[in-house]
Design a protein around this motif. Structure first.
Motif, short mmCIF file in Angstrom:
data_model
loop_
_atom_site.label_atom_id
_atom_site.label_comp_id
_atom_site.label_asym_id
_atom_site.label_seq_id
_atom_site.Cartn_x
_atom_site.Cartn_y
_atom_site.Cartn_z
N LEU A 120 1.03 -1.28 0.02
CA LEU A 120 0.17 0.07 -0.02
C LEU A 120 0.86 1.35 0.04
CD1 LEU A 120 -2.73 1.35 0.02
CD2 LEU A 120 -2.68 1.19 2.88
N LEU A 121 2.00 1.40 0.92
CA LEU A 121 2.56 2.39 1.00
C LEU A 121 3.63 2.73 -0.27
CD1 LEU A 121 4.16 1.85 4.41
CD2 LEU A 121 2.68 3.54 3.69
N SER A 122 3.77 1.55 -1.01
CA SER A 122 4.41 1.55 -2.28
C SER A 122 3.77 2.27 -3.27
CB SER A 122 5.02 0.26 -2.74
OG SER A 122 5.62 0.23 -4.00
N ARG A 123 2.54 1.98 -3.71
CA ARG A 123 1.57 2.39 -4.33
C ARG A 123 1.32 3.81 -4.26
NH1 ARG A 123 -2.85 -1.80 -6.23
NH2 ARG A 123 -1.71 -3.86 -5.95
N LEU A 124 0.87 4.37 -2.99
CA LEU A 124 0.67 5.73 -2.46
C LEU A 124 1.99 6.46 -2.91
CD1 LEU A 124 -1.32 5.19 0.82
CD2 LEU A 124 -2.32 5.73 -1.47
N ASN A 125 2.94 6.13 -2.56
CA ASN A 125 4.42 6.81 -2.75
C ASN A 125 4.35 7.09 -4.25
OD1 ASN A 125 6.96 8.18 -1.92
ND2 ASN A 125 7.82 6.12 -3.04
N GLN A 126 4.11 5.93 -5.24
CA GLN A 126 4.09 6.17 -6.49
C GLN A 126 3.25 7.24 -6.99
OE1 GLN A 126 3.40 2.38 -8.76
NE2 GLN A 126 2.89 3.54 -10.45
N ALA A 127 1.98 7.34 -6.36
CA ALA A 127 0.98 8.23 -6.83
C ALA A 127 1.31 9.79 -5.91
CB ALA A 127 -0.49 7.93 -6.30
N ASN A 128 2.27 9.55 -5.11
CA ASN A 128 2.60 11.00 -4.55
C ASN A 128 1.38 11.53 -3.66
OD1 ASN A 128 4.27 12.95 -3.62
ND2 ASN A 128 3.64 14.17 -5.16
N ILE A 129 0.65 10.28 -2.93
CA ILE A 129 -0.28 10.66 -1.87
C ILE A 129 -0.06 10.03 -0.57
CG2 ILE A 129 -2.83 10.06 -1.26
CD1 ILE A 129 -3.21 9.70 -4.53
N SER A 130 -0.15 10.97 0.37
CA SER A 130 0.38 10.36 1.76
C SER A 130 -0.52 9.32 2.31
CB SER A 130 0.14 11.58 2.78
OG SER A 130 -1.13 12.04 2.99
N ILE A 131 -0.04 8.40 3.17
CA ILE A 131 -1.04 7.57 3.81
C ILE A 131 -2.30 8.25 4.48
CG2 ILE A 131 0.53 7.13 6.00
CD1 ILE A 131 -1.53 4.31 4.22
N PHE B 95 -8.14 11.25 -6.56
CA PHE B 95 -8.92 10.22 -7.19
C PHE B 95 -8.38 9.82 -8.69
CE2 PHE B 95 -13.43 10.36 -5.08
CZ PHE B 95 -12.80 10.48 -3.81
N ASN B 96 -7.92 10.58 -9.39
CA ASN B 96 -7.23 10.26 -10.95
C ASN B 96 -6.11 9.43 -10.28
OD1 ASN B 96 -9.25 11.48 -12.29
ND2 ASN B 96 -8.21 13.27 -12.72
N ILE C 9 -3.22 3.76 -9.59
CA ILE C 9 -2.54 2.54 -9.06
C ILE C 9 -3.53 1.66 -8.55
CG2 ILE C 9 -0.72 4.37 -7.98
CD1 ILE C 9 -2.06 4.69 -5.32
N GLY C 10 -4.73 1.78 -8.99
CA GLY C 10 -5.69 0.48 -8.64
C GLY C 10 -6.56 0.70 -7.32
N LEU C 11 -6.22 1.56 -6.63
CA LEU C 11 -7.13 1.41 -5.22
C LEU C 11 -8.41 2.18 -5.52
CD1 LEU C 11 -4.06 2.83 -2.85
CD2 LEU C 11 -4.98 0.58 -3.26
N LEU C 12 -8.74 2.82 -6.48
CA LEU C 12 -10.04 3.29 -6.63
C LEU C 12 -10.23 3.15 -8.26
CD1 LEU C 12 -11.67 5.30 -4.72
CD2 LEU C 12 -10.96 7.06 -6.18
N GLU C 13 -11.56 2.98 -8.54
CA GLU C 13 -12.32 2.40 -9.83
C GLU C 13 -13.21 3.64 -10.18
OE1 GLU C 13 -14.24 -1.30 -12.27
OE2 GLU C 13 -13.41 -1.50 -10.05
N CYS C 14 -13.28 4.08 -11.37
CA CYS C 14 -14.53 4.87 -11.96
C CYS C 14 -15.52 3.86 -12.49
CB CYS C 14 -13.83 5.82 -12.87
SG CYS C 14 -15.31 6.74 -13.75
N LYS D 213 -15.75 3.68 -6.84
CA LYS D 213 -15.87 2.77 -5.84
C LYS D 213 -14.53 2.35 -5.18
CE LYS D 213 -15.64 -1.89 -8.02
NZ LYS D 213 -16.29 -3.15 -8.10
N LEU D 214 -14.28 2.07 -4.21
CA LEU D 214 -13.07 1.80 -3.29
C LEU D 214 -12.84 0.24 -3.79
CD1 LEU D 214 -10.96 3.16 -1.53
CD2 LEU D 214 -11.80 2.22 0.38
N ASN D 215 -11.41 -0.05 -4.14
CA ASN D 215 -11.22 -1.36 -4.40
C ASN D 215 -10.31 -1.71 -3.38
OD1 ASN D 215 -12.14 -1.66 -6.95
ND2 ASN D 215 -10.44 -0.91 -8.03
N ALA D 216 -10.65 -3.02 -2.80
CA ALA D 216 -9.50 -3.69 -1.93
C ALA D 216 -8.36 -3.88 -2.38
CB ALA D 216 -10.22 -4.96 -1.27
N LEU D 217 -7.32 -3.63 -1.41
CA LEU D 217 -5.97 -3.71 -2.09
C LEU D 217 -5.39 -5.35 -2.21
CD1 LEU D 217 -3.20 -2.53 -2.53
CD2 LEU D 217 -2.45 -2.82 -0.29
#
Length: 441
Positions: free
Chosen positions: A353-364, A402-403, A408-413, A430-434
């Motif tokens: 999860l941390l790796s994906r969020l870091n890639q998207a530049n979003i804090s945990i 959201f974009n 990174i697959g944590l959210l889906e339109c 909708k929120l996707n389960a990791l």
């Protein structure tokens, strides 16, 4: 020694106590509170609330009454009457009648357990059963008449009730009736649960609690005061107000200067005084004509409680007259004690999860906060505008987040709002389960 109250009809209370006697709970004292009528439950728990640390109820019905009276579910447990209890009732009917009786009326507290599921497990069609689910507003006479009228109309042959009073009424009418009571194993499990709750509550309440109150824009406030004596009088008024609160809290006040005050106490004491604390914050805000930031830290040690409190007050600076709590373990609570209270974790050990969020530049912290809003509102789908409104930020900012989360697959339109509405249609997410199977872009 912690005390636990046992509430129910006299026969049920005696049965629970007899099971407790065979167990070894040397650090607990169990106090019986038998009632004649179930509606006495509310007065029992309200009048004896300060005498015990937890309550064990003979069934879901008195538990429902207690929750209504106390407005809380803390340290409450009950002996369930579905599952093994309902199976036993059917076996008793079959044994005593020497045949399988299918046409039965059953009363059960709404939401206590799934009685339909229990019947399916027994292989009994629901069409043969007439079930009445009730809440705290039902009268005993209404429940008794439910069974009586079905029997007299020839629609049922027997009744199963979860209430002792209804059982007594039906017995006097010579109705074939059985009590749905918990088994010994279910009672043992309920006792274990309430003991664990009370024990956990004890250790939780004895944690260190530190509340930091910061008068914002303190320097600007000083400039508005015309004389040095005016400032001293104001500081004396503030200290008098806080000392009175500390006295009620059994806490210790430390004045740090420049509008900052620290109150040391226990977690249990602070949590019990949330309403008075909010009143103090409002009074301070009126006295100083400034916003008051309040951060509270809970932890096993003073050092960690201080770290948590300082983080909490920094977070609280972004809000106005709200309370922010950081618990030992990383849970952050915004607007503590309010209707819009929001709880989330500000860190995670999930490396993927941390790796994906870091890639998207979003804090945990940002992700967990959005996730907490979705969970609290129980939304299966939502728009960026809905999240933005709850977090008091711009829709544009949430759309950008959201974009990135979609990439990174944590959210889906999953669609768009009705295009017939004014303006551009909004995307629905909708929120996707990791999932480890979902590749990282």
């Amino acid at each position: 020694m912690s005390k636990i109250g046992i509430v129910g009809p006299a026969t049920s209370v005696e049965r629970i106590l007899s099971i407790i006697e065979k167990s070894k709970y040397t650090n607990m004292e169990f106090i019986p509170f038998p009632y004649n009528e179930i509606y006495e439950t509310a007065d029992i728990v309200k009048n004896n609330y300060a005498k015990v640390k937890g309550w064990l109820f003979s069934g879901p019905a008195p538990l429902m009454m207690a929750k209504k009276a106390l407005g809380s579910n803390d340290n409450l447990s009950y002996c369930p009457g579905i599952g093994a209890g309902i199976y036993r009732s059917f076996m008793q009917i079959a044994y005593h009648q020497k045949k399988l009786v299918n046409r039965i009326s059953i009363d059960m507290v709404d939401g206590a357990d799934d009685v339909h599921e229990s019947l399916l497990e027994l292989g009994i069609p629901n069409s043969d059963m007439i079930i009445k689910l009730y809440d705290h507003t039902v009268s005993l006479d209404e429940l008794a008449q439910f069974h009586l009228q079905l029997i007299k109309a020839g629609k049922t042959d027997a009744a199963i009730t979860s209430l002792d009073s209804v059982y007594t009424v039906l017995k006097k009418e010579n109705i074939l009736v059985y009590r749905n009571t918990p088994t010994t194993m279910e009672i043992r499990q309920a006792i274990k649960i309430i003991v664990e709750k009370v024990t956990a509550s004890y250790f939780k309440n004895t944690q260190v609690g530190l509340a930091i109150l910061q008068v914002e824009n303190f320097d600007e406030m000083i400039e508005k005061i015309k004389t040095p004596y005016g400032l001293q009088y104001l500081e004396l008024d503030i200290k008098k107000l806080l000392l009175k609160f500390c006295e009620d809290l059994d806490g210790y006040l430390v004045e740090k200067g420049r509008g900052r005050y620290e109150i040391y106490s226990s977690r249990g004491s602070i949590e019990k005084k949330f309403t008075p604390l909010k009143n103090v914050i409002n009074q301070l805000s009126l006295e100083t004509d400034c916003a008051i930031s309040v951060g509270i830290g809970f932890a096993e040690t003073v050092f960690t409680a201080e770290l948590n409190a300082h983080k909490a007050v920094q977070h609280a600076k972004k809000r106005q007259n709200g309370i922010v709590i950081i618990e030992d373990g990383g849970q952050l609570i915004e607007n503590a004690g309010d209707q819009d209270e929001l709880t989330y974790s500000y860190y995670s050990n999930d490396k993927e999860l941390l790796s994906r969020l870091n890639q998207a530049n979003i804090s945990i912290k940002t992700f967990k906060k959005i996730e907490a809003v979705i969970r609290r509102m129980d939304w299966d789908s939502f728009t960026s505008a809905q999240i933005a409104a709850k977090l008091d930020v711009t829709d544009r900012n949430i759309r950008r987040i959201f974009n990135s989360l979609c990439e990174i697959g944590l959210l889906e339109c999953i669609g768009e709002t009705d295009s017939n509405m004014r303006g551009r249609p909004s995307k629905i997410y909708k929120l996707n389960a990791l999932s480890p199977k979902t590749p990282i872009s």
